[in-house]
Design a protein around this motif. Structure first.
Motif, PDB file in Angstrom:
ATOM      1  N   ILE A   1       0.816  -1.211   0.000  1.00  0.00           N
ATOM      2  CA  ILE A   1       0.000   0.000   0.000  1.00  0.00           C
ATOM      3  C   ILE A   1       0.852   1.265   0.000  1.00  0.00           C
ATOM      4  O   ILE A   1       0.460   2.297  -0.553  1.00  0.00           O
TER       5      ILE A   1
ATOM      6  N   GLN B   1      -2.433   7.896   2.495  1.00  0.00           N
ATOM      7  CA  GLN B   1      -2.651   6.457   2.649  1.00  0.00           C
ATOM      8  C   GLN B   1      -4.121   6.122   2.838  1.00  0.00           C
ATOM      9  O   GLN B   1      -4.593   5.080   2.376  1.00  0.00           O
TER      10      GLN B   1
ATOM     11  N   ASN C   1      -6.105   3.509   0.494  1.00  0.00           N
ATOM     12  CA  ASN C   1      -6.800   2.347   1.057  1.00  0.00           C
ATOM     13  C   ASN C   1      -8.251   2.296   0.582  1.00  0.00           C
ATOM     14  O   ASN C   1      -8.773   1.227   0.243  1.00  0.00           O
ATOM     15  N   LYS C   2      -8.905   3.457   0.509  1.00  0.00           N
ATOM     16  CA  LYS C   2     -10.297   3.503   0.043  1.00  0.00           C
ATOM     17  C   LYS C   2     -10.397   3.077  -1.416  1.00  0.00           C
ATOM     18  O   LYS C   2     -11.297   2.312  -1.793  1.00  0.00           O
TER      19      LYS C   2
ATOM     20  N   LYS D   1      -5.969  -9.225  -3.824  1.00  0.00           N
ATOM     21  CA  LYS D   1      -5.243  -8.964  -2.581  1.00  0.00           C
ATOM     22  C   LYS D   1      -4.668 -10.277  -2.078  1.00  0.00           C
ATOM     23  O   LYS D   1      -5.392 -11.253  -1.889  1.00  0.00           O
TER      24      LYS D   1
END
Length: 267
Positions: A223, A233, A237-238, A251
């Motif tokens: 990430i 970040q 992440n969203k 993932k």
């Protein structure tokens, strides 16, 4: 000798007689002369007809009143709807709200970059200290020796071996490749929820940046590889959560690290 007359019944007498004869008969001595008995009936009929006309006029007036009310009420509802679409609500976000949110995101991005820089400096200082300790103990391995095998180092810190390689710049895309890349990004964004498709322009730019980074790297990325000065970040992440939910990105955490890989829009 005259023939005998047939017997007559009251009905036959009425059918053969006339109104004038009946009015002068002895049964109704007070009956009006001729058609005079129709006068009270006609007067009553005229009164009833006038009452009917009044009722019809009332119904017509009621119909006009209802039509006027419907038009007025429809106009009122239309005005209320237009007012709800054009009124500026005081609690709605303004331009200053978006500027403040953008400033906060920039501050968060700078803080994240500063934290990453501090962590990198601490790691380099630890590596240098470990190399000096190893040299003091008589270890022939040095920091810049390309033939070094291992260097004593603290757990969790990777010791660089050999000369650091320069990162190769990305090859420039042709006009056709850029067009195809933009079409692929637009297709991917169109598969995401509405908030990523233009409702928030900043969020759309962020998700396009994440998609482009994934397209440029075929291997899995952590990430932190997506964090840039213009995207923090939390936004990364969203965006990754939305891409993983649409199965555009996979993932993987089997190696102990969370890696994100590009799959493409499922057909």
């Amino acid at each position: 000798m005259p023939p005998p007359q047939p017997p007559r019944t009251p009905l036959r007498r009425v059918s053969q007689g006339s109104l004038r004869a009946i009015s002068r008969s002895g049964t109704f001595p007070d009956a009006p002369h001729g058609l005079g008995f129709l006068e009270p009936a006609m007067a009553e009929l005229a009164d009833e007809a006038e009452g009917l006309q009044t009722s019809v006029a009332g119904l017509h007036s009621l119909s006009e009143s209802l039509e006027t009310f419907n038009e007025s009420f429809a106009s009122y509802l239309h005005v209320m709807e237009m007012n709800s679409l054009t009124t500026d609500w005081p609690q709605a976000p303004t331009d200053s709200s978006f500027l403040l949110a953008s400033k906060r995101e920039e501050d968060d991005a700078r803080a994240a970059q500063a934290a990453l820089r501090a962590a990198a400096e601490a790691a380099l200082a630890a590596e240098k200290s470990a190399a000096e300790e190893a040299a003091a103990e008589g270890n022939t391995t040095t920091f810049g020796d390309t033939s070094a095998a291992t260097v004593l180092q603290p757990t969790g810190i990777k010791q660089p071996t050999g000369i650091l390689k320069k990162k190769k710049p990305k090859p420039k895309l042709t006009v056709k490749e850029k067009k195809e890349r933009n079409m692929a990004i637009d297709k991917t964004v169109s598969a995401l929820p509405l908030e990523f498709r233009g409702q928030d322009p900043t969020l759309r730019r962020n998700v396009e940046s994440v998609i482009e980074t994934l397209m440029d790297n075929s291997n899995g990325l952590e990430i932190l590889a997506f964090v840039k000065p213009e995207i923090n970040q939390a936004r990364v992440n969203k965006c990754l959560i939305a891409l993983v939910n649409r199965k555009i990105v996979s993932k993987d955490s089997s190696s102990g690290r969370i890696l994100y890989s590009w799959n493409g829009v499922p057909s």
